[in-house]
Write an enzyme that holds these catalytic residues in place. Structure first.
Site, PDB file in Angstrom:
ATOM      1  N   SER A  22      39.340  45.870  38.526  1.00 44.31           N
ATOM      2  CA  SER A  22      40.616  46.460  38.928  1.00 44.31           C
ATOM      3  C   SER A  22      41.119  45.882  40.247  1.00 44.31           C
ATOM      4  CB  SER A  22      40.473  47.982  39.028  1.00 44.31           C
ATOM      5  OG  SER A  22      41.723  48.600  39.169  1.00 44.31           O
ATOM      6  N   GLY A  24      43.207  45.377  43.305  1.00 44.68           N
ATOM      7  CA  GLY A  24      44.016  46.349  44.022  1.00 44.68           C
ATOM      8  C   GLY A  24      43.278  47.641  44.289  1.00 44.68           C
ATOM      9  N   GLU A 174      51.252  54.434  34.412  1.00 38.54           N
ATOM     10  CA  GLU A 174      49.868  54.761  34.753  1.00 38.54           C
ATOM     11  C   GLU A 174      49.546  56.246  34.601  1.00 38.54           C
ATOM     12  OE1 GLU A 174      47.393  52.349  36.110  1.00 38.54           O
ATOM     13  OE2 GLU A 174      48.811  50.993  35.138  1.00 38.54           O
ATOM     14  N   ARG A 213      51.788  49.290  40.040  1.00 40.54           N
ATOM     15  CA  ARG A 213      51.515  49.452  38.612  1.00 40.54           C
ATOM     16  C   ARG A 213      52.537  50.334  37.882  1.00 40.54           C
ATOM     17  NH1 ARG A 213      44.899  50.249  38.467  1.00 40.54           N
ATOM     18  NH2 ARG A 213      44.397  48.767  40.123  1.00 40.54           N
ATOM     19  N   HIS A 249      47.290  53.884  43.163  1.00 42.29           N
ATOM     20  CA  HIS A 249      48.015  54.979  42.518  1.00 42.29           C
ATOM     21  C   HIS A 249      48.441  55.988  43.581  1.00 42.29           C
ATOM     22  CE1 HIS A 249      45.580  54.126  38.616  1.00 42.29           C
ATOM     23  NE2 HIS A 249      46.786  53.624  38.487  1.00 42.29           N
ATOM     24  N   CYS A 368      40.837  61.524  39.849  1.00 42.70           N
ATOM     25  CA  CYS A 368      40.922  60.511  38.790  1.00 42.70           C
ATOM     26  C   CYS A 368      40.290  61.009  37.498  1.00 42.70           C
ATOM     27  CB  CYS A 368      40.221  59.225  39.226  1.00 42.70           C
ATOM     28  SG  CYS A 368      41.136  58.228  40.412  1.00 42.70           S
TER      29      CYS A 368
END
Length: 444
Positions: A22, A24, A174, A213, A249, A368
């Site tokens: 991933s 970032g 996302e 994203r 995010h 998450c």
């Protein structure tokens, strides 16, 4: 009509590994190619679920995806038996094999965007699976995610399911990781959509180092699909500078619940305008905007500790708890701030720490791991009851993990055909435990 917020956590899959896929996500990169412990990861997740259920919150379970994803490997040209496909992929394209083995679906904040029936035009709870097009390994998830959600929330009287948005970067979506719902005492909701860039507006700034994203266009499309209106939506941009500091995010830099929005000073492009719009659209609510200044907690500390990737839950009227990873207690600036937070006369009255280190090392904290679904009593009664956690299900899932999961897994182990057999055997049994039917490709 009152709503109860349920948290549906993703079960960590048997192939949980540290491949550093991933870009970032700082934690993901830092732990790339380390040896993981899938059993411990799954048990940590289950313990967090049970802790929240023990607090009186509604806690659900979402099943992992089938991994390794053999169908995708074959679509990419690897041939022969399953064993030969795995070996060829490992030798020729190890990153593709890692992507097709990723257990990233455990982070169900990215599973979908959910709008409660109290907000939508038709009065049903709406679900749109995230297309996750920015990362190949995550773009493989949405079809099975949609199928799983339909098995958990099956009654069309109460639930409406949409397909993922078109798989194009203009509509990069996302899911709930860039979505919060605020509401007043009468459950009048306001849905806050946070985007990182616009695909069609060149005047909107974008990050320079890491990708943004979520697009504005994707957020607006989801709002339209869910039957939301101008009166109950706010669209605001995440600060491109914090994306470039590893805030991939919005839920890494802000979290909201009820009449509280808890966020970092650098979180948004135009915080005053966002606050004014929220106040205007929730006029009968005393909003608590809790801003953490940069001189209190630098962005780097917020990212490494996941201060904002916490669950903000309501335990009683006017009494919220912050469910934080233990890393928050181990980061001096964050620890000092949290000690002060509970004395600031806001609804956040307590902080509870949870050990989810296996997830944290792969780039995902408590927030998450969960998808929030606010429901009325009637809607909750229509949920597949086998997916709602109680003492018995927690014990059965704990036994299931201990029987099927390995206690160590390195990236090189992903080529082992026995891992595929172990994973399929585990998932086949899980679909019976959770009354899901045949949801995986190998079962169909």
């Amino acid at each position: 009509m009152g709503n109860r917020e349920a948290n549906f956590d993703g079960l960590v899959g048997p192939t949980h590994n540290y491949a550093g896929l991933s870009w970032g996500n700082v934690a993901s990169g830092q732990h790339a190619r380390s040896t993981s412990n899938p059993r411990q990861a799954a048990l940590q997740g289950l313990d967090k679920m049970k802790a929240l259920a023990d607090l009186g919150l509604v806690q659900g379970v979402l099943a992992p995806q089938e991994r390794p994803d053999m169908a995708t490997l074959r679509r990419l040209g690897f041939t022969g038996s399953d064993s030969q496909v795995l070996d060829q992929a490992f030798r020729e394209e190890p990153l593709l094999l890692a992507a097709c083995c990723s257990a990233s679906a455990m982070w169900t904040a990215n599973a979908a965007t959910v709008s409660p029936g109290a907000d939508t035009q038709d009065g049903r709870v709406h679900f749109t699976p995230a297309n996750l097009v920015n990362k190949f390994h995550r773009s493989l998830e949405h079809e099975v995610t949609g199928r799983l959600l339909r098995r958990v929330f099956a009654d069309e009287t109460y639930f409406c399911h949409h397909p993922a948005l078109p798989a194009h970067e203009d509509f990069g979506d996302e899911g709930a990781a860039n979505h919060n719902r605020l509401h007043d005492d009468n459950n009048r909701g306001l849905e806050l959509f946070v985007y990182g860039r616009s695909a069609h507006r060149p005047d909107v700034p974008a990050p320079r180092r890491y990708p943004a994203r979520q697009t504005l266009e994707a957020s607006r499309a989801v709002a339209r699909l869910h039957g939301l209106g101008e009166h109950n939506t706010v669209f605001t941009q995440q600060n491109p500078a914090v994306i470039d500091q590893g805030v991939f995010h919005n839920d890494v830099i802000a979290v909201g619940n009820g009449n509280v929005l808890f966020y970092h000073q650098q979180a948004f492009v135009d915080t005053p305008a966002m606050q004014d719009e929220i106040r205007r659209k929730l006029p009968d609510t005393e909003m608590h905007f809790i801003e953490v200044r940069d001189d209190e907690v630098p962005v780097a500390d917020a990212v490494s500790s996941y201060l904002f990737n916490t669950q903000l839950v309501t335990l009683a009227p006017g009494h919220m708890a912050l469910i934080a990873p233990t890393e928050c207690a181990e980061t001096p600036s964050v620890k000092r701030y949290l000690e002060r937070l509970t004395t600031m006369h806001t609804p956040i009255q307590e902080v509870r720490f949870m050990d989810v280190k296996q997830s944290m090392q792969n780039g995902g904290g408590p927030a998450c791991l969960r998808l929030r679904v606010a429901m009325s009593d009637a809607e909750l009664a229509a949920v597949n009851p086998a997916c709602l956690l109680d003492e018995r299900l927690h014990q059965r899932l704990t036994d299931w993990v201990n029987r099927h999961y390995r206690d160590r897994l390195s990236p090189d182990d992903l080529r082992d055909p026995a891992l595929l057999t172990e994973s399929r055997t585990a998932l086949d049994e899980l679909t019976q435990l959770l009354a899901l039917g045949s949801v995986y490709p190998f079962q169909r």
